[in-house]
Write a protein that holds these residues in place. Structure first.
Motif, PDB file in Angstrom:
ATOM      1  N   TRP A 292       0.831  -1.206   0.000  1.00 42.17           N
ATOM      2  CA  TRP A 292       0.000   0.000   0.000  1.00 42.17           C
ATOM      3  C   TRP A 292       0.868   1.261   0.000  1.00 42.17           C
ATOM      4  O   TRP A 292       0.637   2.184  -0.770  1.00 42.17           O
ATOM      5  CB  TRP A 292      -0.941   0.007   1.201  1.00 42.17           C
ATOM      6  CG  TRP A 292      -1.673   1.306   1.363  1.00 42.17           C
ATOM      7  CD1 TRP A 292      -1.357   2.342   2.185  1.00 42.17           C
ATOM      8  CD2 TRP A 292      -2.829   1.721   0.632  1.00 42.17           C
ATOM      9  NE1 TRP A 292      -2.237   3.376   2.034  1.00 42.17           N
ATOM     10  CE2 TRP A 292      -3.159   3.037   1.093  1.00 42.17           C
ATOM     11  CE3 TRP A 292      -3.622   1.128  -0.343  1.00 42.17           C
ATOM     12  CZ2 TRP A 292      -4.246   3.746   0.583  1.00 42.17           C
ATOM     13  CZ3 TRP A 292      -4.707   1.840  -0.838  1.00 42.17           C
ATOM     14  CH2 TRP A 292      -5.010   3.123  -0.385  1.00 42.17           C
TER      15      TRP A 292
ATOM     16  N   ILE B 120     -14.239  -2.423  -4.765  1.00 41.85           N
ATOM     17  CA  ILE B 120     -13.121  -2.341  -3.829  1.00 41.85           C
ATOM     18  C   ILE B 120     -13.144  -0.989  -3.129  1.00 41.85           C
ATOM     19  O   ILE B 120     -13.243   0.056  -3.777  1.00 41.85           O
ATOM     20  CB  ILE B 120     -11.771  -2.531  -4.540  1.00 41.85           C
ATOM     21  CG1 ILE B 120     -11.734  -3.880  -5.253  1.00 41.85           C
ATOM     22  CG2 ILE B 120     -10.618  -2.424  -3.561  1.00 41.85           C
ATOM     23  CD1 ILE B 120     -10.486  -4.099  -6.063  1.00 41.85           C
TER      24      ILE B 120
ATOM     25  N   VAL C 255     -10.686   0.419  -0.337  1.00 43.84           N
ATOM     26  CA  VAL C 255      -9.511   0.330   0.535  1.00 43.84           C
ATOM     27  C   VAL C 255      -8.997   1.744   0.766  1.00 43.84           C
ATOM     28  O   VAL C 255      -8.658   2.453  -0.184  1.00 43.84           O
ATOM     29  CB  VAL C 255      -8.407  -0.545  -0.093  1.00 43.84           C
ATOM     30  CG1 VAL C 255      -7.171  -0.557   0.785  1.00 43.84           C
ATOM     31  CG2 VAL C 255      -8.926  -1.966  -0.304  1.00 43.84           C
ATOM     32  N   GLU C 256      -8.930   2.166   2.037  1.00 48.91           N
ATOM     33  CA  GLU C 256      -8.583   3.539   2.367  1.00 48.91           C
ATOM     34  C   GLU C 256      -7.184   3.682   2.963  1.00 48.91           C
ATOM     35  O   GLU C 256      -6.708   4.801   3.140  1.00 48.91           O
ATOM     36  CB  GLU C 256      -9.609   4.106   3.363  1.00 48.91           C
ATOM     37  CG  GLU C 256     -11.037   4.103   2.844  1.00 48.91           C
ATOM     38  CD  GLU C 256     -11.250   5.074   1.709  1.00 48.91           C
ATOM     39  OE1 GLU C 256     -10.423   5.996   1.549  1.00 48.91           O
ATOM     40  OE2 GLU C 256     -12.241   4.912   0.969  1.00 48.91           O
TER      41      GLU C 256
ATOM     42  N   GLN D 224      -6.609  -1.522   5.892  1.00 49.13           N
ATOM     43  CA  GLN D 224      -7.599  -2.187   5.053  1.00 49.13           C
ATOM     44  C   GLN D 224      -6.947  -3.012   3.949  1.00 49.13           C
ATOM     45  O   GLN D 224      -7.482  -4.046   3.550  1.00 49.13           O
ATOM     46  CB  GLN D 224      -8.549  -1.156   4.446  1.00 49.13           C
ATOM     47  CG  GLN D 224      -9.524  -0.566   5.454  1.00 49.13           C
ATOM     48  CD  GLN D 224     -10.572   0.298   4.796  1.00 49.13           C
ATOM     49  OE1 GLN D 224     -10.443   0.680   3.638  1.00 49.13           O
ATOM     50  NE2 GLN D 224     -11.625   0.617   5.537  1.00 49.13           N
ATOM     51  N   ALA D 225      -5.787  -2.556   3.453  1.00 48.69           N
ATOM     52  CA  ALA D 225      -5.058  -3.356   2.470  1.00 48.69           C
ATOM     53  C   ALA D 225      -4.627  -4.680   3.085  1.00 48.69           C
ATOM     54  O   ALA D 225      -4.695  -5.732   2.441  1.00 48.69           O
ATOM     55  CB  ALA D 225      -3.848  -2.581   1.955  1.00 48.69           C
TER      56      ALA D 225
ATOM     57  N   LEU E  93      -7.636  -6.946   3.434  1.00 47.13           N
ATOM     58  CA  LEU E  93      -7.985  -7.535   2.144  1.00 47.13           C
ATOM     59  C   LEU E  93      -7.050  -8.687   1.792  1.00 47.13           C
ATOM     60  O   LEU E  93      -7.476  -9.725   1.274  1.00 47.13           O
ATOM     61  CB  LEU E  93      -7.945  -6.465   1.053  1.00 47.13           C
ATOM     62  CG  LEU E  93      -8.328  -6.901  -0.362  1.00 47.13           C
ATOM     63  CD1 LEU E  93      -9.748  -7.415  -0.406  1.00 47.13           C
ATOM     64  CD2 LEU E  93      -8.163  -5.738  -1.335  1.00 47.13           C
TER      65      LEU E  93
ATOM     66  N   SER F  58     -13.256  -9.802   3.255  1.00 46.45           N
ATOM     67  CA  SER F  58     -12.860  -8.487   3.749  1.00 46.45           C
ATOM     68  C   SER F  58     -13.981  -7.479   3.553  1.00 46.45           C
ATOM     69  O   SER F  58     -14.733  -7.530   2.579  1.00 46.45           O
ATOM     70  CB  SER F  58     -11.598  -8.013   3.021  1.00 46.45           C
ATOM     71  OG  SER F  58     -11.335  -6.654   3.301  1.00 46.45           O
TER      72      SER F  58
ATOM     73  N   GLY G 146     -13.477  -4.550   2.740  1.00 48.20           N
ATOM     74  CA  GLY G 146     -13.073  -3.680   1.649  1.00 48.20           C
ATOM     75  C   GLY G 146     -13.415  -4.228   0.278  1.00 48.20           C
ATOM     76  O   GLY G 146     -13.170  -3.565  -0.739  1.00 48.20           O
TER      77      GLY G 146
END
Length: 450
Positions: A58, A347, A349-350, A354-355, A358, A365, A367
């Protein structure tokens, strides 16, 4: 045979399900009983390695400069340090045993679930040999497959008229297809990528003409799910002399046909860049920080039938559902092309946490959202009107919002060789409750033969 769980196939599925459960129990035994704290250390270290590696990826994608370098170092170092720990502490054999047991459990589980599913074959109808087939071929597709496999000459030998696109000039393939129909063509075909396939497929569907798919592009996902031989695209030409027809669905986005997927969000924004075709990885890395954490990031708002999808980073809508989210890596499969439903994968993912979630939990997940729908409407959060980046079968477009994706069930009649490869039954996602019912539940009796 009426039910897939009856007869020899059902017995094999039940046995495989029991083996899967046994292997999963073996994982627990190795972790808790046989190896005690050692097994728990292996599991914890492996899980921590996955989490830290995902966080590093990420940072690598979402930032530039020092943070990007740090993320790259973390993404590489995390699995390496886990392997070093296993080696130094003498845990590598434990880790190997756990990995083998878990891999065996998953392999048996997927095989059991695959065998237990009713195999609904696409009904094919014997086809007469066309009198005036017209094939449009792109010599540049797939690195020059048209010339490398001699597709034009082989098609002419089978009585087809071949239209070769000029590599140096843009061509309106839909207009060429319509002109061919006006000239009396009774079959349309394309040797090229999926984007070109979709444009001509729309014309064929409009006139209810058979459509011939020649997998001469780079990935050829549509041909793959039709059971065609992507390694030898010339085999598809056998359908001109010994073919049969299958009915499949055709996707429509903003009035334009698609055979595979429509992408919104991050990927769609990346493919819009003029440098993407020549330097895909470098262009993506350069643009990602602005698309993921930049001040101008725009979130997607969508509605899949009655289900709202808010503040999404990326959205993928497919012509029939993919069996698993592996489509993100280009390895997904569609077991059917005639279900009458769109596949939807969203998807959200913030950040690094969250990555990591996932990476560890996959489809479970928060996300990631996976569902099916008959209609999907997409717009941009906070925007009443405007345009949005869209990738239709890999082709970069800008479309006015809201963008509506729908499906035309059974609209396309695809001409395929009679002796084409059987479409492999893709491995389903592992559902342990269903697996336990298959392994230890009461078996169903076979339905009487009609």
């Amino acid at each position: 045979m009426g039910q897939a769980e009856s007869g020899g196939g059902g017995a094999a599925a039940r046995l495989l399900a029991r083996l899967a459960v046994l292997a999963a129990v073996g994982v627990l035994v190795v972790l808790v009983v046989a190896l005690g704290e050692t097994g728990l250390v292996v599991a914890a270290a492996g899980l921590l390695g996955v989490v830290v590696c995902a966080a590093g990826v990420w940072w690598l994608l979402a930032y530039r400069g020092v943070v990007r370098l740090f993320g790259a170092a973390v993404a590489v170092a995390a699995p390496v340090l886990v392997l070093v720990l296993f080696t130094v502490e003498g845990l590598w054999l434990t880790a190997l045993l756990l990995a083998v047991c878990w891999a065996l459990a998953l392999a048996c589980a997927r095989a059991a679930l695959r065998r237990s599913d009713p195999r609904r074959e696409r009904r094919a109808v014997a086809a007469h040999r066309p009198g005036r087939p017209v094939l449009i071929m792109n010599p540049r597709s797939g690195g020059g497959k048209v010339g490398r496999f001699g597709l034009a000459d082989r098609a002419r030998e089978r009585g087809a008229r071949v239209i070769l696109l000029d590599p140096g000039a843009p061509a309106d393939v839909a207009a060429l297809a319509r002109a061919a129909v006006a000239g009396g063509a009774d079959l349309l075909g394309v040797a090229g990528g999926d984007g070109t396939q979709a444009l001509v497929a729309a014309v064929a569907a409009e006139h209810d003409l058979p459509f011939l798919v020649i997998p001469a592009g780079t990935r050829n996902h549509f041909a793959l799910d039709l059971g065609l031989d992507r390694a030898d695209p010339a085999r598809a030409l056998d359908a001109l002399t010994d073919g049969e027809d299958v009915r499949v669905d055709l996707g429509v986005v903003a009035g334009r046909a698609f055979v595979n997927t429509v992408s919104f969000g991050v990927y769609a924004d990346v493919v819009q860049h003029p440098d993407y075709r020549d330097a895909k990885a470098g262009t993506a890395l350069d643009l990602m920080p602005d698309l993921l954490v930049g001040e101008g990031v725009r979130r997607l708002e969508a509605r899949a039938d009655d289900t709202p999808l808010s503040s999404q980073r990326a959205l993928l809508v497919s012509n029939n559902p993919y069996l698993s989210p592996d489509v993100l890596g280009g390895t997904g499969r569609r077991p059917r092309l005639d279900s009458g439903e769109l596949g939807v994968l969203a998807i959200r993912v913030e950040g690094a946490a969250q990555a990591a979630d996932l990476a560890v939990r996959g489809a479970q997940s928060r996300g990631l959202t996976v569902l099916t729908a008959r209609r999907v409407e997409v717009t941009v959060a906070g925007a009443e009107v405007g345009e949005i980046s869209v990738a239709v079968d890999g082709e970069a477009l800008r479309l006015p919002t809201p963008v509506v994706c729908a499906l035309r069930p059974g609209a396309l009649r695809v001409r395929v060789p009679r002796d084409r490869a059987t479409v492999p039954v893709a491995a389903p996602p592992v559902e342990w409750r269903r697996l336990l019912r298959l392994a230890f539940g009461r078996s169903r009796r076979a339905a009487p033969e009609p």
